[in-house]
Design a protein around this motif. Structure first.
Motif, PDB file in Angstrom:
ATOM      1  N   ASP A   8      11.508   9.991   1.344  1.00  0.00           N
ATOM      2  CA  ASP A   8      11.395   8.993   0.287  1.00  0.00           C
ATOM      3  C   ASP A   8      12.519   7.975   0.461  1.00  0.00           C
ATOM      4  OD1 ASP A   8      11.294   7.580  -2.234  1.00  0.00           O
ATOM      5  OD2 ASP A   8      10.255   9.315  -3.072  1.00  0.00           O
ATOM      6  N   PHE A  13      15.970   9.132  -6.252  1.00  0.00           N
ATOM      7  CA  PHE A  13      14.890  10.076  -6.526  1.00  0.00           C
ATOM      8  C   PHE A  13      14.928  11.235  -5.526  1.00  0.00           C
ATOM      9  CE2 PHE A  13      10.406  11.498  -6.174  1.00  0.00           C
ATOM     10  CZ  PHE A  13      10.243  11.953  -7.476  1.00  0.00           C
ATOM     11  N   ASP A  53       6.653  10.492   0.315  1.00  0.00           N
ATOM     12  CA  ASP A  53       6.298   9.295  -0.434  1.00  0.00           C
ATOM     13  C   ASP A  53       5.262   8.502   0.361  1.00  0.00           C
ATOM     14  OD1 ASP A  53       6.391   7.295  -2.389  1.00  0.00           O
ATOM     15  OD2 ASP A  53       8.115   6.297  -1.484  1.00  0.00           O
ATOM     16  N   MET A  80       3.536  11.870  -2.530  1.00  0.00           N
ATOM     17  CA  MET A  80       4.094  11.409  -3.801  1.00  0.00           C
ATOM     18  C   MET A  80       3.963   9.893  -3.887  1.00  0.00           C
ATOM     19  SD  MET A  80       7.784  13.394  -3.808  1.00  0.00           S
ATOM     20  CE  MET A  80       8.442  12.451  -2.436  1.00  0.00           C
ATOM     21  N   GLY A  82       4.579   6.523  -7.068  1.00  0.00           N
ATOM     22  CA  GLY A  82       4.703   6.041  -8.432  1.00  0.00           C
ATOM     23  C   GLY A  82       3.717   4.918  -8.686  1.00  0.00           C
ATOM     24  N   LYS A 108       4.950  10.169  -9.621  1.00  0.00           N
ATOM     25  CA  LYS A 108       6.286   9.869 -10.132  1.00  0.00           C
ATOM     26  C   LYS A 108       6.147   9.152 -11.469  1.00  0.00           C
ATOM     27  CE  LYS A 108       8.126   8.957  -5.498  1.00  0.00           C
ATOM     28  NZ  LYS A 108       8.725   7.892  -4.684  1.00  0.00           N
ATOM     29  N   PRO A 109       7.052   9.359 -12.385  1.00  0.00           N
ATOM     30  CA  PRO A 109       8.243  10.206 -12.292  1.00  0.00           C
ATOM     31  C   PRO A 109       7.857  11.676 -12.347  1.00  0.00           C
ATOM     32  CG  PRO A 109       8.067   9.363 -14.522  1.00  0.00           C
ATOM     33  CD  PRO A 109       6.950   8.734 -13.718  1.00  0.00           C
ATOM     34  N   LEU A 110       8.704  12.511 -11.826  1.00  0.00           N
ATOM     35  CA  LEU A 110       8.480  13.949 -11.775  1.00  0.00           C
ATOM     36  C   LEU A 110       9.585  14.628 -12.573  1.00  0.00           C
ATOM     37  CD1 LEU A 110       6.837  16.292 -10.608  1.00  0.00           C
ATOM     38  CD2 LEU A 110       8.284  16.178  -8.573  1.00  0.00           C
TER      39      LEU A 110
END
Length: 134
Positions: A8, A13, A53, A80, A82, A108-110
């Motif tokens: 990521d 994060f 990501d 992942m 957002g 996201k957010p997690l």
């Protein structure tokens, strides 16, 4: 100790994920893009969980799939993002078509408890993968 790779470009994060995972007993490697992830994965042979990501510079989550498919290492992947769900769903389908073991996508957010639940579920899955590869 289970191995976790986090790819990521959002440093804060990634460090948050790593902190929670480390406290939960995981051995964590942070990578800022897909290229770093592929290089890091070449160094080990143990079963691993990858949190990747979708949107990263140099090599994103979709672009990294071909490199992952070429590795002869037991691993499980979770994408992942957002942002857009369609790109994450497309990445999951592409990875599955390349015979990569892919878990549910992460949005996201997690939150900490959700992350811990994911890590516990994945630890069980990785243990099963490890026993099958012996």
């Amino acid at each position: 100790m289970q191995k976790l790779y986090i790819a990521d470009d959002n440093v804060e994060f990634a460090e948050y994920l790593a902190h929670v995972a480390t406290q939960d007993g995981w051995d964590v490697q942070i990578c800022s893009n897909g290229l770093e992830l592929l290089e890091s994965l070449k160094e080990g042979t143990e079963v691993a969980l990858l949190l990747v990501d979708i949107n990263m510079p140099q090599m994103d989550g979709i672009e990294v799939i071909s490199g992952l498919a070429a590795l002869k290492r037991p691993m499980r992947l979770r994408f992942m993002t957002g942002s857009g769900v369609p790109s994450m769903e497309a990445a999951k389908l592409i990875a599955q078509a390349r015979d990569i073991d892919v878990g549910n996508n992460i949005h996201k957010p997690l939150y900490r408890d959700d992350l811990k639940d994911i890590l516990h579920t994945e630890a069980d899955t990785l243990a099963q993968m490890q026993s099958q590869s012996m």
